[in-house]
Motif scaffolding. Structure first.
Motif, PDB file in Angstrom:
ATOM      1  N   GLU A  87    -133.328  49.960  38.073  1.00 37.01           N
ATOM      2  CA  GLU A  87    -133.712  48.656  37.536  1.00 37.01           C
ATOM      3  C   GLU A  87    -134.776  48.846  36.469  1.00 37.01           C
ATOM      4  O   GLU A  87    -135.710  49.624  36.661  1.00 37.01           O
ATOM      5  CB  GLU A  87    -134.292  47.759  38.629  1.00 37.01           C
ATOM      6  CG  GLU A  87    -133.324  47.403  39.721  1.00 37.01           C
ATOM      7  CD  GLU A  87    -133.943  46.498  40.778  1.00 37.01           C
ATOM      8  OE1 GLU A  87    -135.190  46.398  40.843  1.00 37.01           O
ATOM      9  OE2 GLU A  87    -133.182  45.889  41.534  1.00 37.01           O
ATOM     10  N   SER A  89    -137.178  46.210  34.220  1.00 38.23           N
ATOM     11  CA  SER A  89    -137.579  44.819  34.010  1.00 38.23           C
ATOM     12  C   SER A  89    -138.462  44.727  32.773  1.00 38.23           C
ATOM     13  O   SER A  89    -139.323  45.592  32.563  1.00 38.23           O
ATOM     14  CB  SER A  89    -138.346  44.297  35.227  1.00 38.23           C
ATOM     15  OG  SER A  89    -137.546  44.400  36.384  1.00 38.23           O
ATOM     16  N   ARG A 128    -136.021  37.031  36.146  1.00 39.24           N
ATOM     17  CA  ARG A 128    -137.222  37.407  36.894  1.00 39.24           C
ATOM     18  C   ARG A 128    -138.336  36.516  36.384  1.00 39.24           C
ATOM     19  O   ARG A 128    -138.563  36.435  35.190  1.00 39.24           O
ATOM     20  CB  ARG A 128    -137.530  38.881  36.657  1.00 39.24           C
ATOM     21  CG  ARG A 128    -138.698  39.383  37.424  1.00 39.24           C
ATOM     22  CD  ARG A 128    -138.844  40.874  37.194  1.00 39.24           C
ATOM     23  NE  ARG A 128    -140.088  41.332  37.757  1.00 39.24           N
ATOM     24  CZ  ARG A 128    -140.337  42.571  38.064  1.00 39.24           C
ATOM     25  NH1 ARG A 128    -139.434  43.490  37.841  1.00 39.24           N
ATOM     26  NH2 ARG A 128    -141.499  42.920  38.567  1.00 39.24           N
ATOM     27  N   LYS A 133    -136.801  39.402  32.873  1.00 37.87           N
ATOM     28  CA  LYS A 133    -135.477  39.746  33.386  1.00 37.87           C
ATOM     29  C   LYS A 133    -135.497  41.159  33.942  1.00 37.87           C
ATOM     30  O   LYS A 133    -136.360  41.971  33.605  1.00 37.87           O
ATOM     31  CB  LYS A 133    -134.414  39.638  32.307  1.00 37.87           C
ATOM     32  CG  LYS A 133    -134.510  40.730  31.248  1.00 37.87           C
ATOM     33  CD  LYS A 133    -133.363  40.628  30.271  1.00 37.87           C
ATOM     34  CE  LYS A 133    -133.482  41.598  29.124  1.00 37.87           C
ATOM     35  NZ  LYS A 133    -134.622  41.414  28.261  1.00 37.87           N
ATOM     36  N   THR A 134    -134.521  41.442  34.788  1.00 37.06           N
ATOM     37  CA  THR A 134    -134.283  42.787  35.298  1.00 37.06           C
ATOM     38  C   THR A 134    -132.842  43.146  34.982  1.00 37.06           C
ATOM     39  O   THR A 134    -131.925  42.409  35.318  1.00 37.06           O
ATOM     40  CB  THR A 134    -134.503  42.860  36.821  1.00 37.06           C
ATOM     41  OG1 THR A 134    -135.877  42.560  37.100  1.00 37.06           O
ATOM     42  CG2 THR A 134    -134.166  44.240  37.364  1.00 37.06           C
ATOM     43  N   TRP A 136    -130.067  45.930  35.807  1.00 35.45           N
ATOM     44  CA  TRP A 136    -129.863  46.911  36.863  1.00 35.45           C
ATOM     45  C   TRP A 136    -128.513  47.601  36.696  1.00 35.45           C
ATOM     46  O   TRP A 136    -127.602  47.064  36.069  1.00 35.45           O
ATOM     47  CB  TRP A 136    -129.947  46.260  38.244  1.00 35.45           C
ATOM     48  CG  TRP A 136    -128.939  45.164  38.442  1.00 35.45           C
ATOM     49  CD1 TRP A 136    -129.100  43.834  38.149  1.00 35.45           C
ATOM     50  CD2 TRP A 136    -127.592  45.307  38.919  1.00 35.45           C
ATOM     51  NE1 TRP A 136    -127.943  43.145  38.430  1.00 35.45           N
ATOM     52  CE2 TRP A 136    -126.997  44.025  38.904  1.00 35.45           C
ATOM     53  CE3 TRP A 136    -126.840  46.383  39.359  1.00 35.45           C
ATOM     54  CZ2 TRP A 136    -125.690  43.808  39.311  1.00 35.45           C
ATOM     55  CZ3 TRP A 136    -125.534  46.167  39.763  1.00 35.45           C
ATOM     56  CH2 TRP A 136    -124.976  44.890  39.744  1.00 35.45           C
TER      57      TRP A 136
END
Length: 147
Positions: A87, A89, A128, A133-134, A136
């Motif tokens: 991940e 972010s 997020r 945002k993340t 992944w």
């Protein structure tokens, strides 16, 4: 400057880094060191190299497209059974990633997500809060042979 976030699970790593090219380079080095510590470099050669490429692309995207002056980005790695989750972010929740239809042959960008899509078994983006945002990606690791 990096800040390690202490976690109790030894199969998780979260690190906050400066949203700069130097921070992205540090991100790649720390991910490589953690994957080696988990033994992924010897037991699963292909997923190891795929994971390093995914980390490199997501970190580059975070410092290029997700950068907000004075803010940082975060790398998260988690090894849960046979799945490695990566991940990254950043602070630009208004810029969600999307696969380009076909990158132009002479374009100097736009191939990172195509690479991630080809290497990862699954990937996506999650909002997020606040306004971040993340992105992944998950890799399915081969199960060890039973003797």
């Amino acid at each position: 400057m990096k800040t390690e976030i202490p976690l109790t699970d030894p199969r998780r790593l979260a690190i906050v880094l400066a949203a700069t090219p130097r921070g992205a380079a540090t991100c790649r080095r720390l991910a490589r060191r953690q994957l080696i510590a988990w033994g992924l470099d010897s037991t699963a050669d292909e997923p190891y190299h795929s994971a390093l490429l995914i980390v490199a692309e997501l970190a580059a995207n975070a410092v290029t497209h997700g950068r907000v002056a004075g803010r940082r980005f975060e790398l998260g790695l988690a090894l849960t059974g046979p799945v490695l989750r990566i991940e990254v972010s950043d602070c630009r929740g208004d810029r969600l990633p999307a696969l380009p239809a076909v990158p132009c042959a002479d374009s100097q960008s736009g191939r990172g997500l195509v690479l991630i899509d080809a290497l990862a078994d699954r990937w996506g983006a999650l909002p997020r809060h606040p306004g971040a945002k993340t992105v992944w990606a998950e890799l399915d690791l081969p199960l060890p042979d039973a003797c």
